[in-house]
Scaffold this active site. Structure first.
Site, PDB file in Angstrom:
ATOM      1  N   THR A 125       0.835  -1.198   0.000  1.00 38.61           N
ATOM      2  CA  THR A 125       0.000   0.000   0.000  1.00 38.61           C
ATOM      3  C   THR A 125       0.874   1.254   0.000  1.00 38.61           C
ATOM      4  O   THR A 125       1.986   1.249   0.540  1.00 38.61           O
ATOM      5  CB  THR A 125      -0.902   0.032   1.255  1.00 38.61           C
ATOM      6  OG1 THR A 125      -1.546   1.298   1.366  1.00 38.61           O
ATOM      7  CG2 THR A 125      -0.097  -0.210   2.523  1.00 38.61           C
ATOM      8  N   ASP A 126       0.347   2.319  -0.572  1.00 33.90           N
ATOM      9  CA  ASP A 126       1.085   3.588  -0.535  1.00 33.90           C
ATOM     10  C   ASP A 126       1.132   4.191   0.864  1.00 33.90           C
ATOM     11  O   ASP A 126       1.897   5.115   1.132  1.00 33.90           O
ATOM     12  CB  ASP A 126       0.500   4.583  -1.531  1.00 33.90           C
ATOM     13  CG  ASP A 126      -0.943   4.968  -1.227  1.00 33.90           C
ATOM     14  OD1 ASP A 126      -1.577   4.338  -0.349  1.00 33.90           O
ATOM     15  OD2 ASP A 126      -1.464   5.908  -1.884  1.00 33.90           O
ATOM     16  N   GLU A 127       0.340   3.637   1.796  1.00 36.74           N
ATOM     17  CA  GLU A 127       0.345   4.167   3.161  1.00 36.74           C
ATOM     18  C   GLU A 127       1.666   3.924   3.886  1.00 36.74           C
ATOM     19  O   GLU A 127       1.923   4.528   4.930  1.00 36.74           O
ATOM     20  CB  GLU A 127      -0.820   3.581   3.959  1.00 36.74           C
ATOM     21  CG  GLU A 127      -2.176   4.072   3.475  1.00 36.74           C
ATOM     22  CD  GLU A 127      -3.295   3.720   4.437  1.00 36.74           C
ATOM     23  OE1 GLU A 127      -3.100   3.835   5.655  1.00 36.74           O
ATOM     24  OE2 GLU A 127      -4.372   3.317   3.949  1.00 36.74           O
ATOM     25  N   TYR A 151      -1.258  -0.693  11.056  1.00 39.89           N
ATOM     26  CA  TYR A 151      -1.511  -1.303   9.740  1.00 39.89           C
ATOM     27  C   TYR A 151      -0.369  -0.995   8.784  1.00 39.89           C
ATOM     28  O   TYR A 151       0.267  -1.902   8.222  1.00 39.89           O
ATOM     29  CB  TYR A 151      -2.835  -0.802   9.161  1.00 39.89           C
ATOM     30  CG  TYR A 151      -2.932  -0.970   7.668  1.00 39.89           C
ATOM     31  CD1 TYR A 151      -2.813  -2.241   7.092  1.00 39.89           C
ATOM     32  CD2 TYR A 151      -3.112   0.121   6.824  1.00 39.89           C
ATOM     33  CE1 TYR A 151      -2.882  -2.405   5.712  1.00 39.89           C
ATOM     34  CE2 TYR A 151      -3.194  -0.033   5.455  1.00 39.89           C
ATOM     35  CZ  TYR A 151      -3.069  -1.298   4.894  1.00 39.89           C
ATOM     36  OH  TYR A 151      -3.128  -1.458   3.538  1.00 39.89           O
ATOM     37  N   LYS A 155       2.634  -3.429   7.166  1.00 36.85           N
ATOM     38  CA  LYS A 155       2.789  -3.573   5.711  1.00 36.85           C
ATOM     39  C   LYS A 155       4.199  -3.165   5.286  1.00 36.85           C
ATOM     40  O   LYS A 155       4.815  -3.808   4.435  1.00 36.85           O
ATOM     41  CB  LYS A 155       1.746  -2.729   4.969  1.00 36.85           C
ATOM     42  CG  LYS A 155       0.330  -3.268   5.061  1.00 36.85           C
ATOM     43  CD  LYS A 155       0.190  -4.665   4.473  1.00 36.85           C
ATOM     44  CE  LYS A 155       0.331  -4.661   2.959  1.00 36.85           C
ATOM     45  NZ  LYS A 155       0.104  -6.026   2.391  1.00 36.85           N
TER      46      LYS A 155
END
Length: 232
Positions: A125-127, A151, A155
């Site tokens: 994810t880009d997060e 989260y 990741k």
């Protein structure tokens, strides 16, 4: 050439869309591994469940013995790793479950990818890049990782595990860090379904924080096409 895929988290929103895309547009076969937690929904795969090229196993990816049995039986060419706990608020309420799924689970999958010399596409994810200020330039692939929640931290950790296996063991893997996906069959807790349900039911659309955050979106079918290209 027909390939054998193992897709983890294939009953989730993106995973099920990937499976439908592959079965509807290629000759490849798929083994779907999913533990059917809150985000898993086999209804999303009703249209392909009777396809002879599709097999489903309800398995927790942290269960080394069971997933090793699946890999030994099916001998995959490609592993698309989408299985993950993926909701920020849930990660704040129960961070250890995210450590188990996103870090420990990824390590189990990586070991089997290495053993079977399969090609891996790790869906992140880009997060993992953190937060952009109002005047900050967009993130790039070279931006430093700066996760801001359990989260995104787990990741980011799983991304580093994959990168370490690429460097240390020569595993053939790619890491994708996509923006938010939207489309049919998305879980109702996500932003766009939440907003639509609120409008349908005559309620106010809930606002996250102070409402000034910006998000980038891609249609899930477009992302599926991109993921399949990573196979080559």
């Amino acid at each position: 050439m027909s390939l054998k895929f193992v897709i983890t988290g294939g009953a989730g929103f993106i995973g099920s869309a990937v499976i439908r895309h592959i079965l509807n547009n290629t000759e490849h076969s798929i083994v779907n591994i999913d533990n059917l937690t809150y985000a898993g929904n086999l209804e999303s795969l009703k249209s392909v469940e009777n396809d002879s090229r599709y097999i489903f196993h309800k398995v927790d990816i942290c269960n080394q013995e069971e997933i090793e049995h699946i890999f030994n039986k099916h001998q995959p060419d490609i592993v698309m790793h989408l299985a993950a706990e993926s909701h920020v608020d849930r990660s704040i309420d129960n961070p250890l479950s995210f450590v188990d799924s996103n870090l420990v689970g990824t390590s189990k999958v990586l070991e089997l990818v290495r053993k079977h010399k399969a090609r891996m596409v790790h869906v992140s994810t880009d997060e993992v890049y953190g937060h952009l200020g109002k005047s900050d330039p967009p993130f790039t692939e070279d931006s430093p990782l700066s996760p801001r929640s359990p989260y995104s931290a787990t990741k980011a950790g799983s991304d580093l595990l994959v990168q370490s296996y690429i460097t240390t063991f020569g595993v053939d893997a790619s890491i994708t860090r996509c923006c938010n996906n939207y489309g049919p069959r998305q879980h109702t807790e996500k932003l766009i379904p939440t907003a639509i349900n609120a409008l349908i039911n005559g309620k106010k659309i809930p606002v996250y924080g102070n409402g000034i955050q910006k998000r980038e979106w891609i249609y899930v079918k477009d992302f599926c096409e991109i993921l399949v290209k990573f196979v080559n």
